[in-house]
Design a protein around this motif. Structure first.
Motif, PDB file in Angstrom:
ATOM      1  N   ARG A  69      34.938  -2.507   2.906  1.00  9.80           N
ATOM      2  CA  ARG A  69      33.536  -2.920   2.786  1.00  9.80           C
ATOM      3  C   ARG A  69      33.490  -4.421   2.529  1.00  9.80           C
ATOM      4  N   HIS A  70      32.383  -5.038   2.950  1.00  8.40           N
ATOM      5  CA  HIS A  70      32.178  -6.469   2.766  1.00  8.40           C
ATOM      6  C   HIS A  70      30.839  -6.699   2.065  1.00  8.40           C
ATOM      7  N   GLY A  71      30.767  -7.788   1.311  1.00  9.17           N
ATOM      8  CA  GLY A  71      29.523  -8.155   0.652  1.00  9.17           C
ATOM      9  C   GLY A  71      29.534  -9.622   0.279  1.00  9.17           C
ATOM     10  N   THR A  72      28.390 -10.110  -0.178  1.00 11.10           N
ATOM     11  CA  THR A  72      28.271 -11.496  -0.624  1.00 11.10           C
ATOM     12  C   THR A  72      27.570 -11.535  -1.970  1.00 11.10           C
ATOM     13  N   ALA A  73      27.789 -12.616  -2.667  1.00  4.44           N
ATOM     14  CA  ALA A  73      27.132 -12.797  -3.963  1.00  4.44           C
ATOM     15  C   ALA A  73      25.710 -13.292  -3.754  1.00  4.44           C
ATOM     16  N   ASN A  74      24.832 -12.943  -4.685  1.00  5.71           N
ATOM     17  CA  ASN A  74      23.454 -13.420  -4.614  1.00  5.71           C
ATOM     18  C   ASN A  74      23.368 -14.854  -5.137  1.00  5.71           C
ATOM     19  N   SER A  75      22.182 -15.380  -5.251  1.00  4.28           N
ATOM     20  CA  SER A  75      21.987 -16.773  -5.685  1.00  4.28           C
ATOM     21  C   SER A  75      22.447 -17.018  -7.121  1.00  4.28           C
ATOM     22  N   LYS A  76      22.575 -15.951  -7.911  1.00  2.35           N
ATOM     23  CA  LYS A  76      23.060 -16.077  -9.290  1.00  2.35           C
ATOM     24  C   LYS A  76      24.570 -15.861  -9.385  1.00  2.35           C
ATOM     25  N   GLY A  77      25.225 -15.685  -8.228  1.00  2.00           N
ATOM     26  CA  GLY A  77      26.674 -15.522  -8.224  1.00  2.00           C
ATOM     27  C   GLY A  77      27.151 -14.122  -8.563  1.00  2.00           C
ATOM     28  N   ARG A  78      26.297 -13.111  -8.412  1.00  2.00           N
ATOM     29  CA  ARG A  78      26.666 -11.718  -8.692  1.00  2.00           C
ATOM     30  C   ARG A  78      26.736 -10.932  -7.385  1.00  2.00           C
ATOM     31  N   TYR A  79      27.689  -9.997  -7.316  1.00  4.19           N
ATOM     32  CA  TYR A  79      27.792  -9.117  -6.157  1.00  4.19           C
ATOM     33  C   TYR A  79      27.983  -7.678  -6.619  1.00  4.19           C
ATOM     34  N   SER A  80      27.697  -6.753  -5.726  1.00  2.13           N
ATOM     35  CA  SER A  80      27.871  -5.330  -5.995  1.00  2.13           C
ATOM     36  C   SER A  80      28.134  -4.615  -4.672  1.00  2.13           C
ATOM     37  N   LEU A  81      29.257  -3.920  -4.599  1.00  3.65           N
ATOM     38  CA  LEU A  81      29.595  -3.103  -3.433  1.00  3.65           C
ATOM     39  C   LEU A  81      29.595  -1.659  -3.905  1.00  3.65           C
ATOM     40  N   SER A  82      28.644  -0.871  -3.393  1.00  2.00           N
ATOM     41  CA  SER A  82      28.459   0.490  -3.882  1.00  2.00           C
ATOM     42  C   SER A  82      28.905   1.525  -2.868  1.00  2.00           C
ATOM     43  N   GLN A  83      28.745   2.773  -3.239  1.00  2.00           N
ATOM     44  CA  GLN A  83      29.103   3.943  -2.435  1.00  2.00           C
ATOM     45  C   GLN A  83      30.577   3.921  -2.047  1.00  2.00           C
ATOM     46  N   LEU A  84      31.422   3.591  -3.031  1.00  2.00           N
ATOM     47  CA  LEU A  84      32.864   3.586  -2.831  1.00  2.00           C
ATOM     48  C   LEU A  84      33.464   4.840  -3.451  1.00  2.00           C
ATOM     49  N   ARG A  85      34.399   5.439  -2.758  1.00  2.00           N
ATOM     50  CA  ARG A  85      35.078   6.637  -3.257  1.00  2.00           C
ATOM     51  C   ARG A  85      36.102   6.246  -4.318  1.00  2.00           C
ATOM     52  N   PRO A  86      36.376   7.146  -5.252  1.00  2.00           N
ATOM     53  CA  PRO A  86      37.416   6.873  -6.245  1.00  2.00           C
ATOM     54  C   PRO A  86      38.749   6.577  -5.555  1.00  2.00           C
ATOM     55  N   GLY A  87      39.540   5.746  -6.178  1.00  2.00           N
ATOM     56  CA  GLY A  87      40.846   5.372  -5.635  1.00  2.00           C
ATOM     57  C   GLY A  87      41.246   4.018  -6.169  1.00  2.00           C
ATOM     58  N   THR A  88      42.224   3.420  -5.513  1.00  2.00           N
ATOM     59  CA  THR A  88      42.705   2.097  -5.895  1.00  2.00           C
ATOM     60  C   THR A  88      42.337   1.125  -4.784  1.00  2.00           C
ATOM     61  N   TYR A  89      41.794  -0.028  -5.178  1.00  2.00           N
ATOM     62  CA  TYR A  89      41.284  -0.998  -4.225  1.00  2.00           C
ATOM     63  C   TYR A  89      41.940  -2.361  -4.404  1.00  2.00           C
ATOM     64  N   VAL A  90      41.970  -3.123  -3.316  1.00  2.00           N
ATOM     65  CA  VAL A  90      42.300  -4.537  -3.334  1.00  2.00           C
ATOM     66  C   VAL A  90      40.984  -5.249  -3.078  1.00  2.00           C
ATOM     67  N   VAL A  91      40.605  -6.152  -3.984  1.00  2.00           N
ATOM     68  CA  VAL A  91      39.346  -6.884  -3.867  1.00  2.00           C
ATOM     69  C   VAL A  91      39.690  -8.342  -3.578  1.00  2.00           C
ATOM     70  N   SER A  92      39.124  -8.879  -2.497  1.00  2.00           N
ATOM     71  CA  SER A  92      39.464 -10.236  -2.070  1.00  2.00           C
ATOM     72  C   SER A  92      38.216 -11.088  -1.892  1.00  2.00           C
ATOM     73  N   LEU A  93      38.405 -12.385  -2.139  1.00  2.00           N
ATOM     74  CA  LEU A  93      37.371 -13.377  -1.862  1.00  2.00           C
ATOM     75  C   LEU A  93      37.817 -14.131  -0.618  1.00  2.00           C
ATOM     76  N   GLU A  94      36.963 -14.158   0.395  1.00  2.00           N
ATOM     77  CA  GLU A  94      37.299 -14.805   1.658  1.00  2.00           C
ATOM     78  C   GLU A  94      36.240 -15.842   2.013  1.00  2.00           C
ATOM     79  N   LYS A  95      36.700 -16.879   2.701  1.00  2.00           N
ATOM     80  CA  LYS A  95      35.775 -17.912   3.184  1.00  2.00           C
ATOM     81  C   LYS A  95      36.327 -18.451   4.500  1.00  2.00           C
ATOM     82  N   ASP A  96      35.486 -18.476   5.511  1.00  4.84           N
ATOM     83  CA  ASP A  96      35.879 -18.964   6.839  1.00  4.84           C
ATOM     84  C   ASP A  96      37.127 -18.246   7.359  1.00  4.84           C
ATOM     85  N   GLY A  97      37.233 -16.951   7.102  1.00  6.18           N
ATOM     86  CA  GLY A  97      38.348 -16.157   7.609  1.00  6.18           C
ATOM     87  C   GLY A  97      39.629 -16.269   6.809  1.00  6.18           C
ATOM     88  N   LYS A  98      39.637 -17.061   5.736  1.00  6.33           N
ATOM     89  CA  LYS A  98      40.833 -17.218   4.896  1.00  6.33           C
ATOM     90  C   LYS A  98      40.629 -16.505   3.566  1.00  6.33           C
TER      91      LYS A  98
END
Length: 131
Positions: A69-98
């Motif tokens: 799943r992908h998401g972006t932060a709002n104007s206050k710098g907060r983000y939320s990615l919902s409807q995720l199944r239980p498990g283990t995740y890798v969470v990454s910050l990307e910009k311009d494909g990097k």
């Protein structure tokens, strides 16, 4: 007791019985409605990942089961990615494909959110699991 008096007593008894029947039906419907709401809440199976991130980046989550799943932060710098199944995740910050920063091993449990915060100073970004 004459016939008119018997009729009035019988009529009052019927009225009382109807009132009691309707009252019990309303109570029963309320109880069933309450149980239905409790059951629906108990069947929650998803969770979410929340946190802080720069608004010009994209937050991407990858699960050990193949969910992305992908998401972006709002104007206050907060983000939320919902409807995720239980498990283990890798969470990454990307910009311009990097990928600027990544946090592996983020656990998700049913009905509970996990927090991952990203902080960037110039082009150096770090990730941390929040509380």
């Amino acid at each position: 007791m004459n016939i008119i008096q018997k009729y009035e007593v019988n009529r009052q008894q019927k009225h009382g019985f109807r009132f009691a029947s309707k009252f019990m039906a309303i109570i029963a419907m309320g109880a069933v409605g309450t149980m239905t709401l409790s059951v629906a809440y108990a069947q929650e199976t998803d969770s979410r990942i929340v946190g802080k991130a720069p608004s010009d980046g994209t937050i991407t989550v990858h699960s050990d089961t193949g969910i992305t799943r992908h998401g972006t932060a709002n104007s206050k710098g907060r983000y939320s990615l919902s409807q995720l199944r239980p498990g283990t995740y890798v969470v990454s910050l990307e910009k311009d494909g990097k990928t600027l920063a990544s946090q592996p091993g983020v656990p998700l449990f049913v009905g509970r959110a996990s927090e991952v915060d990203f902080a960037c100073d110039n082009d150096q970004c770090t990730a941390s699991i929040g509380h």
